[in-house]
Design a protein around this motif. Structure first.
Motif, PDB file in Angstrom:
ATOM      1  N   ALA A  45      35.221 -22.817 -53.717  1.00 53.40           N
ATOM      2  CA  ALA A  45      34.161 -22.821 -52.708  1.00 53.40           C
ATOM      3  C   ALA A  45      34.719 -23.160 -51.334  1.00 53.40           C
ATOM      4  O   ALA A  45      35.727 -23.862 -51.218  1.00 53.40           O
ATOM      5  N   PRO A  46      34.062 -22.678 -50.282  1.00 53.14           N
ATOM      6  CA  PRO A  46      34.529 -23.003 -48.925  1.00 53.14           C
ATOM      7  C   PRO A  46      34.502 -24.491 -48.633  1.00 53.14           C
ATOM      8  O   PRO A  46      35.337 -24.998 -47.892  1.00 53.14           O
ATOM      9  N   SER A  47      33.517 -25.182 -49.198  1.00 50.17           N
ATOM     10  CA  SER A  47      33.402 -26.630 -48.991  1.00 50.17           C
ATOM     11  C   SER A  47      32.565 -27.207 -50.121  1.00 50.17           C
ATOM     12  O   SER A  47      31.864 -26.484 -50.841  1.00 50.17           O
ATOM     13  N   LEU A  48      32.650 -28.526 -50.276  1.00 49.36           N
ATOM     14  CA  LEU A  48      31.858 -29.180 -51.325  1.00 49.36           C
ATOM     15  C   LEU A  48      30.359 -29.037 -51.078  1.00 49.36           C
ATOM     16  O   LEU A  48      29.614 -28.732 -52.025  1.00 49.36           O
ATOM     17  N   ASP A 215      30.117 -17.699 -36.755  1.00 54.03           N
ATOM     18  CA  ASP A 215      31.105 -18.553 -37.415  1.00 54.03           C
ATOM     19  C   ASP A 215      32.505 -17.984 -37.211  1.00 54.03           C
ATOM     20  O   ASP A 215      33.467 -18.732 -36.969  1.00 54.03           O
ATOM     21  N   LEU A 216      32.619 -16.672 -37.304  1.00 53.06           N
ATOM     22  CA  LEU A 216      33.917 -16.022 -37.100  1.00 53.06           C
ATOM     23  C   LEU A 216      34.432 -16.275 -35.689  1.00 53.06           C
ATOM     24  O   LEU A 216      35.618 -16.588 -35.484  1.00 53.06           O
ATOM     25  N   LEU A 217      33.544 -16.166 -34.695  1.00 46.78           N
ATOM     26  CA  LEU A 217      33.936 -16.389 -33.302  1.00 46.78           C
ATOM     27  C   LEU A 217      34.386 -17.830 -33.087  1.00 46.78           C
ATOM     28  O   LEU A 217      35.407 -18.101 -32.441  1.00 46.78           O
ATOM     29  N   THR A 218      33.640 -18.775 -33.682  1.00 45.95           N
ATOM     30  CA  THR A 218      33.965 -20.200 -33.512  1.00 45.95           C
ATOM     31  C   THR A 218      35.305 -20.546 -34.143  1.00 45.95           C
ATOM     32  O   THR A 218      36.104 -21.297 -33.572  1.00 45.95           O
ATOM     33  N   ARG A 219      35.596 -19.978 -35.289  1.00 44.21           N
ATOM     34  CA  ARG A 219      36.775 -20.383 -36.049  1.00 44.21           C
ATOM     35  C   ARG A 219      38.040 -19.594 -35.697  1.00 44.21           C
ATOM     36  O   ARG A 219      39.145 -20.106 -35.875  1.00 44.21           O
ATOM     37  N   THR A 220      37.857 -18.347 -35.254  1.00 41.71           N
ATOM     38  CA  THR A 220      39.045 -17.520 -35.026  1.00 41.71           C
ATOM     39  C   THR A 220      39.134 -16.949 -33.607  1.00 41.71           C
ATOM     40  O   THR A 220      40.199 -16.471 -33.204  1.00 41.71           O
ATOM     41  N   GLY A 221      38.015 -16.957 -32.871  1.00 43.58           N
ATOM     42  CA  GLY A 221      38.006 -16.357 -31.541  1.00 43.58           C
ATOM     43  C   GLY A 221      37.727 -14.871 -31.561  1.00 43.58           C
ATOM     44  O   GLY A 221      37.649 -14.229 -30.490  1.00 43.58           O
ATOM     45  N   CYS A 222      37.598 -14.267 -32.747  1.00 42.44           N
ATOM     46  CA  CYS A 222      37.358 -12.829 -32.853  1.00 42.44           C
ATOM     47  C   CYS A 222      35.973 -12.489 -32.304  1.00 42.44           C
ATOM     48  O   CYS A 222      34.970 -13.097 -32.696  1.00 42.44           O
ATOM     49  N   THR A 223      35.934 -11.511 -31.416  1.00 39.35           N
ATOM     50  CA  THR A 223      34.683 -11.186 -30.722  1.00 39.35           C
ATOM     51  C   THR A 223      33.967  -9.969 -31.297  1.00 39.35           C
ATOM     52  O   THR A 223      32.760  -9.817 -31.097  1.00 39.35           O
ATOM     53  N   ASP A 224      34.674  -9.124 -32.040  1.00 34.17           N
ATOM     54  CA  ASP A 224      34.043  -7.893 -32.536  1.00 34.17           C
ATOM     55  C   ASP A 224      34.481  -7.624 -33.979  1.00 34.17           C
ATOM     56  O   ASP A 224      35.532  -7.005 -34.214  1.00 34.17           O
ATOM     57  N   PRO A 225      33.683  -8.041 -34.948  1.00 35.57           N
ATOM     58  CA  PRO A 225      34.075  -7.827 -36.347  1.00 35.57           C
ATOM     59  C   PRO A 225      34.204  -6.353 -36.705  1.00 35.57           C
ATOM     60  O   PRO A 225      35.034  -5.990 -37.561  1.00 35.57           O
ATOM     61  N   PRO A 257      34.910 -17.308 -44.962  1.00 41.54           N
ATOM     62  CA  PRO A 257      33.477 -17.179 -44.679  1.00 41.54           C
ATOM     63  C   PRO A 257      32.622 -17.987 -45.652  1.00 41.54           C
ATOM     64  O   PRO A 257      32.958 -18.125 -46.823  1.00 41.54           O
ATOM     65  N   ARG A 258      31.526 -18.477 -45.125  1.00 45.84           N
ATOM     66  CA  ARG A 258      30.586 -19.237 -45.949  1.00 45.84           C
ATOM     67  C   ARG A 258      29.698 -18.291 -46.738  1.00 45.84           C
ATOM     68  O   ARG A 258      29.664 -17.077 -46.500  1.00 45.84           O
ATOM     69  N   ARG A 259      28.943 -18.890 -47.646  1.00 49.17           N
ATOM     70  CA  ARG A 259      28.052 -18.105 -48.490  1.00 49.17           C
ATOM     71  C   ARG A 259      27.046 -17.327 -47.626  1.00 49.17           C
ATOM     72  O   ARG A 259      26.418 -17.878 -46.740  1.00 49.17           O
ATOM     73  N   GLY A 260      26.926 -16.027 -47.890  1.00 48.49           N
ATOM     74  CA  GLY A 260      25.959 -15.201 -47.191  1.00 48.49           C
ATOM     75  C   GLY A 260      26.416 -14.656 -45.860  1.00 48.49           C
ATOM     76  O   GLY A 260      25.683 -13.894 -45.225  1.00 48.49           O
ATOM     77  N   HIS A 261      27.614 -15.026 -45.423  1.00 51.99           N
ATOM     78  CA  HIS A 261      28.093 -14.550 -44.114  1.00 51.99           C
ATOM     79  C   HIS A 261      28.573 -13.105 -44.158  1.00 51.99           C
ATOM     80  O   HIS A 261      28.530 -12.407 -43.142  1.00 51.99           O
ATOM     81  N   ILE A 262      29.057 -12.687 -45.311  1.00 53.13           N
ATOM     82  CA  ILE A 262      29.640 -11.341 -45.387  1.00 53.13           C
ATOM     83  C   ILE A 262      29.155 -10.614 -46.630  1.00 53.13           C
ATOM     84  O   ILE A 262      28.676 -11.230 -47.601  1.00 53.13           O
ATOM     85  N   GLU A 263      29.289  -9.309 -46.572  1.00 43.78           N
ATOM     86  CA  GLU A 263      29.151  -8.464 -47.762  1.00 43.78           C
ATOM     87  C   GLU A 263      30.478  -7.757 -47.939  1.00 43.78           C
ATOM     88  O   GLU A 263      30.920  -6.984 -47.075  1.00 43.78           O
ATOM     89  N   LEU A 264      31.140  -8.072 -49.056  1.00 38.98           N
ATOM     90  CA  LEU A 264      32.498  -7.568 -49.282  1.00 38.98           C
ATOM     91  C   LEU A 264      32.415  -6.199 -49.946  1.00 38.98           C
ATOM     92  O   LEU A 264      31.703  -6.023 -50.936  1.00 38.98           O
TER      93      LEU A 264
END
Length: 270
Positions: A45-48, A215-225, A257-264
């Motif tokens: 899991a990403p976190s407890l 979350d992606l922007l905050t953690r990695t700086g990526c602006t355009d997924p 990514p946290r739960r629900g953030h992405i669809e793989l």
């Protein structure tokens, strides 16, 4: 030793065996069956807090498991801690007195006393005995000895009677707790999905929702997924760790990514 003493010993031995065997067996079985998958699931899991949010049912099952063990031990202790009552409280309680009359009537104190009236009569005579130590000794020591034996039998009956009640309560709690523990042990593993690890870097296609983009922007700086490339480099296929390369991304950026953030999207999962 009376038949009541034998019955009391049997109840206590059965209770000891049940309270020792079942909790120990349930604890060992739970550790062996639930321990490894729970640990793998938590590590994946990403976190407890995220794991707790996804596995409320598992936590409930664990609570039921320990709660059931506690109930069994609690009711078992009540059986083992019952103590015999003195004859005075038995005679002074209307409810106990009627039970005492019934048990004497079944022949528990035969051949000395066949009913409560003769028992009370003997008790009255002994109570009237001289208290002065200088008084001449009584010649009816056999009656006193008979009375003592009868009192011991009635005390044994009292202990047996109270343990019998406590054991019935214990048995109900034991059956209910055992069923609850068994259900929890069956349900919990089904809530833990098989953890399939990412064993090699794999290019993946994902769709990131709005919360994931923030979350992606905050953690990695990526602006355009949509203009970024994602490579699964660790974790599992349910909770992958992704290397991200794209507009605004920091060098060597990695995102879990946290739960629900992405669809793989992957044509063929391992």
């Amino acid at each position: 030793m009376s038949i009541y003493s034998d019955g009391t010993a049997a109840y206590r031995e059965t209770t000891k065996w049940l309270t020792a065997f079942v909790p120990l067996t349930a604890m060992v079985a739970s550790i062996l069956t639930l321990g490894p998958p729970v640990l793998r699931s938590i590590q994946d899991a990403p976190s407890l807090p995220a794991w707790i949010g996804e596995h409320t049912v598992v936590l409930l099952c664990i609570a039921v498991l320990f709660g059931g063990l506690t109930v069994i031990l609690s009711f078992g202790t009540k059986v083992l801690s019952v103590e015999p009552q003195d004859i005075g409280p038995l005679l002074n309680s209307p409810e106990k007195r009627s039970e005492l009359a019934a048990v004497i009537g079944t022949g528990a104190t035969a051949p000395w006393f066949l009913d409560l009236a003769t028992f009370n009569e003997a008790l009255g005579e002994i109570a009237k005995a001289p208290k002065d130590p200088n008084s001449p000794p009584r010649n009816d020591t056999s009656q006193i000895d008979q009375f003592k034996l009868a009192v011991e039998v009635l005390r044994d009956w009292s202990l047996y009677h109270e343990i019998q009640i406590a054991f019935r309560n214990f048995l109900r709690a034991f059956i209910a707790s055992t069923i609850a523990i068994a259900i929890a042990a069956l349900v919990a593993p089904a809530q833990l999905e098989s953890v399939i690890p990412v064993d090699k870097p794999t290019l993946v296609s994902i769709e990131v929702n709005e919360s994931g983009q923030n979350d992606l922007l905050t953690r990695t700086g990526c602006t355009d997924p949509t203009a970024s490339t994602f490579t699964a480099i660790g974790g599992s296929w349910k909770h992958p760790e992704l290397a991200v390369d794209g507009p605004g991304c920091a060098f060597g950026a990695a995102w879990h990514p946290r739960r629900g953030h992405i669809e793989l999207r992957l044509p063929s999962l391992p």
